[in-house]
Enzyme design. Structure first.
Site, PDB file in Angstrom:
ATOM      1  N   GLY A  42     -10.833 -33.700  -6.197  1.00 15.49           N
ATOM      2  CA  GLY A  42     -10.131 -33.135  -5.036  1.00 15.49           C
ATOM      3  C   GLY A  42      -9.565 -31.746  -5.263  1.00 15.49           C
ATOM      4  NE  ARG A 101       0.549 -29.143  17.055  1.00 17.47           N
ATOM      5  CZ  ARG A 101      -0.433 -30.025  17.173  1.00 17.47           C
ATOM      6  NH1 ARG A 101      -0.486 -30.782  18.255  1.00 17.47           N
ATOM      7  NH2 ARG A 101      -1.359 -30.140  16.243  1.00 17.47           N
ATOM      8  CE  LYS A 197       4.003 -33.044  28.658  1.00 20.53           C
ATOM      9  NZ  LYS A 197       4.123 -31.635  28.417  1.00 20.53           N
ATOM     10  CB  THR A 228      -4.286 -36.422  21.282  1.00 13.49           C
ATOM     11  OG1 THR A 228      -3.101 -36.128  22.028  1.00 13.49           O
ATOM     12  CG2 THR A 228      -3.937 -36.535  19.814  1.00 13.49           C
TER      13      THR A 228
END
Length: 317
Positions: A42, A101, A197, A228
């Site tokens: 990795g 974010r 919303k 998403t």
């Protein structure tokens, strides 16, 4: 490309080599010969097969899905390798800045990961950053090095102007995106509406009501990123139920993770327009996704940085 004897090189990791090639083509340059590989345990290995001593190097790498953390480590290690190889100036070109974010403490004991990433890039040896449509513009202030912040609205608006859709209303999917929607609407000479919303929990959105007149109109939803796709597909559904004639959607960053592709496929959205800051994976299964390239604008910004010209002039039109 030479300026007063200075040299320039474009290098890339594995997040979006296609975009790097397009940017290099726009500049009339090859992509520098570099190997960025992962060992079986990795760990990431970076090898530059050409000299970079004294060169102005632009490292093109989005910290995007599906391997955000891998791509971030690739970027940091590439910057470190370049610094130790005596590169003249290292610019991290990050079309999509992951972790953006997490830009504030929304509740107790939250990290501010966007700031941590800024510190890591600086510690690795980046001299400046070139990015596009940060989730929050104030992330520029997390850096103590220059940040050039490009915007995707001119590319998206150009596309919709050419489409010449009648009776257009630009819709902001939430109260936080109103400024972006207004800038976009100004370019289209269109009015705006806003979806108000309430969000019960993270990644679940719930539409309440629509501020503005959308009945019988063709609406365009605009956001900085679609992850998403819950917000955008629910918003589109609500707009349609409240009398919108057709619904288009656009964003700069098509993160499109998890159920996003299926949601868009099964939504009322006529067409989703995204930019290629993130390599699209799985979108070939969808006929209503259109991708436009940011290569021209990034190439022009790189040319201006290299020649010490103003980058903000790009947005004066």
């Amino acid at each position: 490309m030479h300026s007063n004897g200075k040299k320039i090189k474009i290098v890339t990791g594995n997040s979006n080599p296609e975009l790097a090639s397009k940017i290099a083509n726009e500049l009339g340059l090859p992509v520098a010969d570099a190997e960025v590989k992962t060992f079986s345990d990795g760990e990431i290995s970076v090898n530059f097969n050409e000299t970079v001593r004294g060169v102005d190097v632009y490292v093109i790498q989005s910290t995007s899905p599906p391997q955000v953390n891998n791509y971030l480590m690739e970027l940091l290690i590439m910057i470190d390798a370049l610094k130790r190889a005596s590169a003249g100036r290292i610019t991290a070109v990050i079309p999509y800045y992951g972790y953006a974010r997490q830009d504030r403490k929304a509740k107790a004991r939250d990290p501010i990961s966007a700031k941590l990433i800024a510190d890591l890039l600086t510690a690795a040896g980046a001299d400046r950053v070139l990015t596009m449509d940060l989730h929050a513009a104030q992330i520029q202030g997390y850096f103590n090095i220059p940040v050039d912040h490009l915007v995707g609205i001119p590319i998206l608006s150009e596309y919709f102007i050419e489409k010449a859709i009648e009776d257009v209303v630009v819709v902001s999917p939430d109260l936080g995106s109103v400024t972006r929607a207004r800038k976009f609407a100004d370019r289209l000479n269109a009015p705006i509406a806003i979806i108000d919303k309430r969000r019960p929990k993270a990644n679940v959105s719930e539409v309440m009501n629509i501020i503005g007149d959308i009945e019988g109109k063709n609406v365009i939803l605009i956001d900085d990123m679609i992850d998403t796709a819950g917000t955008i597909t629910n918003g589109a559904k609500a707009l349609k139920e409240m009398g919108a004639k057709s619904v288009y959607a656009c964003c700069t960053h098509g993160v499109l993770s998890g159920p996003a592709i299926d949601r868009i496929n099964n939504s009322v959205i006529e067409e989703l327009v995204v930019l290629d800051t993130i390599k699209l994976i799985g979108a070939e299964k969808v006929n209503n996704i259109k991708q436009l390239s940011v290569a021209k604008i990034f190439a022009e910004a790189i040319r201006r940085i290299f020649n010490n010209d103003s980058v903000s002039k790009l947005f004066d039109k």
